[in-house]
Design a protein around this motif. Structure first.
Motif, PDB file in Angstrom:
ATOM      1  N   ASP A 162       0.845  -1.189   0.000  1.00  0.00           N
ATOM      2  CA  ASP A 162       0.000   0.000   0.000  1.00  0.00           C
ATOM      3  C   ASP A 162       0.882   1.242   0.000  1.00  0.00           C
ATOM      4  OD1 ASP A 162      -1.840   2.001   0.332  1.00  0.00           O
ATOM      5  OD2 ASP A 162      -2.454   1.421   2.347  1.00  0.00           O
ATOM      6  N   SER A 165       0.296   4.245   2.366  1.00  0.00           N
ATOM      7  CA  SER A 165       0.741   4.191   3.771  1.00  0.00           C
ATOM      8  C   SER A 165       2.249   4.016   3.862  1.00  0.00           C
ATOM      9  CB  SER A 165       0.036   3.031   4.499  1.00  0.00           C
ATOM     10  OG  SER A 165      -1.366   3.177   4.444  1.00  0.00           O
ATOM     11  N   HIS A 166       2.956   4.471   2.845  1.00  0.00           N
ATOM     12  CA  HIS A 166       4.401   4.231   2.769  1.00  0.00           C
ATOM     13  C   HIS A 166       5.165   4.932   3.882  1.00  0.00           C
ATOM     14  CE1 HIS A 166       8.457   3.907   1.147  1.00  0.00           C
ATOM     15  NE2 HIS A 166       8.581   5.211   1.366  1.00  0.00           N
ATOM     16  N   THR A 167       6.090   4.182   4.469  1.00  0.00           N
ATOM     17  CA  THR A 167       7.172   4.729   5.274  1.00  0.00           C
ATOM     18  C   THR A 167       8.419   3.929   4.913  1.00  0.00           C
ATOM     19  OG1 THR A 167       6.910   3.196   7.135  1.00  0.00           O
ATOM     20  CG2 THR A 167       5.594   5.249   7.195  1.00  0.00           C
ATOM     21  N   ARG A 244      -0.052   6.708  -4.916  1.00  0.00           N
ATOM     22  CA  ARG A 244      -0.687   6.368  -3.645  1.00  0.00           C
ATOM     23  C   ARG A 244      -1.520   5.089  -3.708  1.00  0.00           C
ATOM     24  NH1 ARG A 244       2.694   9.122  -2.491  1.00  0.00           N
ATOM     25  NH2 ARG A 244       2.710  11.161  -1.440  1.00  0.00           N
TER      26      ARG A 244
END
Length: 456
Positions: A162, A165-167, A244
């Motif tokens: 996803d 919700s990227h980090t 996204r």
């Protein structure tokens, strides 16, 4: 989105090429071989001239007598596209109003049409696509694979990230724990959104070699970099560029392009599948930016894919055309479903070459017009078996990449007069177009020399 060779030349502002008395107008967004093929098919079936709405007037469309081009500028944002289509409708619909049949050449343009159906219908368009819920279930790859899983349709082993919700830590954990066997491919779940972003090294589909450890670690002892690090880096680049949606990492089905297939279906609004077809890809483009565009397709048959595709169409309660990309795994002989396009594909002219022009399916299902023609669709299930070949490259290149079995059927297609170049239409002859086609074939030789397709 257009041919890289596209020209920015401006056509005549007059729409007079399309006769005022023509009973309906196909309005086709896009400017590639699929858009020209649709215009050709409507002309073959009904003698009508189509309106084509490309980004710019490119060489695929120039000097054509079967279409009128209405360039719209960049077609990546919704409102400018809808505004352009409303303007075109105002020029075409006439009094009394005649139907305008809207056909999209790209997934994101299908979505724009579905999302703005009310506005477009008020402008005079018929929009031959189902609702956005069905579109999400079909065209978003993570949903499509869930559907395949539910109905037992084979697809490559897949992991989904996803990007919304990227980090950096989330990307690191995902890449390290893939559990897939390398090589893998990375592609966008939402192809339309992916087309809007740019970053260095971006590809339509990324191939990540890694190492065949089966662990997902993907360590490459020679370079010290490894597949997991490359996956992690691509996740970060895509997110930084503004993507996204879901990112799909998937085990790559081995084998050459000749293992690829295109399965096209038409299901009407009563729930009856009317057309089932299968085309074997001979070879695709492998030049940067053009990867995945088939250059030669051989009409054939695959009963298992026909049954599985019909199952998915029924599960979606789909109506209209849809196309599935497949690849036969040479290790098992099983066809894997790769994705679904909610429209006719760019290389769909293999249908017409094999005797199933898609234009009458659209007209009879969606338009209420008296065309004063004896042409009618056959009742019940129609399937195409060929042999028939379409190609946009020289036959010598086709022969170079075809399998022995495919070469035999290509010879049969030649004897039957069913080797077709979609852009070479006898009713649309123009010396300037003929010269362009010859130049394009010469260019194809250079491109395939510099970027050859893999043979295994």
């Amino acid at each position: 989105m257009e041919d890289p060779a596209a020209s920015s030349a401006t056509p005549s502002a007059s729409p007079s090429v399309i006769p005022a008395g023509q009973p309906f107008v196909p309005v086709i967004t896009g400017g590639d071989v699929g858009a020209y093929s649709l215009a050709r098919e409507f002309h073959e079936a009904y003698g009508v001239i189509s309106a084509v709405v490309p980004t710019s007037l490119n060489r695929n469309l120039k000097h054509s007598a079967i279409l009128e081009a209405f360039p719209a500028g960049p077609m990546t944002e919704e409102q400018p596209v809808i505004d352009a289509l409303v303007r075109v409708a105002g020029q075409l619909r006439g009094e009394p109003r005649r139907p305008l049949l809207l056909l999209a050449s790209y997934d994101h343009l299908v979505r724009f049409a579905v999302r703005h159906r009310e506005t477009l219908e008020a402008a005079g368009y018929t929009v031959p696509y189902p609702g956005e819920d069905a579109l999400d279930a079909a065209a978003l790859k993570e949903n499509f694979y869930a559907l395949c899983e539910q109905y037992g349709v084979p697809y490559p082993k897949t992991a989904t990230y996803d990007a919304g919700s990227h980090t950096p830590e989330a990307a690191r954990r995902f890449a390290a724990g893939l559990g897939l066997t390398y090589p893998v491919i990375l592609k966008a779940g939402d192809g339309g959104a992916w087309a809007d972003i740019r970053f260095e090294g971006r590809r339509k589909v990324h191939i990540i070699e890694g190492a065949n450890t089966g662990t997902g670690a993907g360590t490459d002892a020679d370079t010290g970099t490894g597949g997991a690090a490359e996956v992690e880096a691509l996740l970060g680049k895509a997110s930084a560029a503004g993507y996204r949606g879901a990112l799909i990492v998937q085990e790559m089905v081995p084998g050459p392009d000749s293992q690829l297939g295109i399965a096209t279906f038409f299901r009407d609004r009563t729930g009856s599948t009317r057309l089932v077809s299968y085309g074997e890809v001979i070879v695709e483009d492998h030049a940067p930016g053009l990867e995945g565009n088939a250059r030669a397709v051989l009409a054939s048959a695959h009963p298992v894919i026909a049954d599985q595709g019909t199952t998915l169409m029924d599960a979606l309660d789909w109506h209209g055309f849809a196309m599935f990309d497949t690849k036969i795994d040479p290790r098992t002989g099983v066809a894997q479903f790769l994705e679904m396009n909610p429209r006719l594909g760019r290389n769909h002219y293999y249908l017409t070459a094999a005797g199933a022009n898609p234009a009458p399916y659209l007209v009879e299902e969606y338009l209420n017009v008296d065309l004063k023609t004896d042409q009618r669709l056959d009742e019940g299930w129609v399937t195409t078996t060929g042999p028939a070949l379409i190609t946009t490259i020289p036959l010598s290149l086709v022969d170079q990449y075809a399998t022995d079995a495919q070469r035999q059927r290509i010879r049969q297609a030649k004897r039957a007069g069913r080797v077709v170049r979609p852009f070479s239409y006898p009713a649309d002859r123009d010396l300037r177009r003929e010269l362009y086609l010859r130049a394009a074939e010469l260019k194809a030789r250079r491109v395939f020399h510099d970027h050859p397709a893999p043979r295994d």
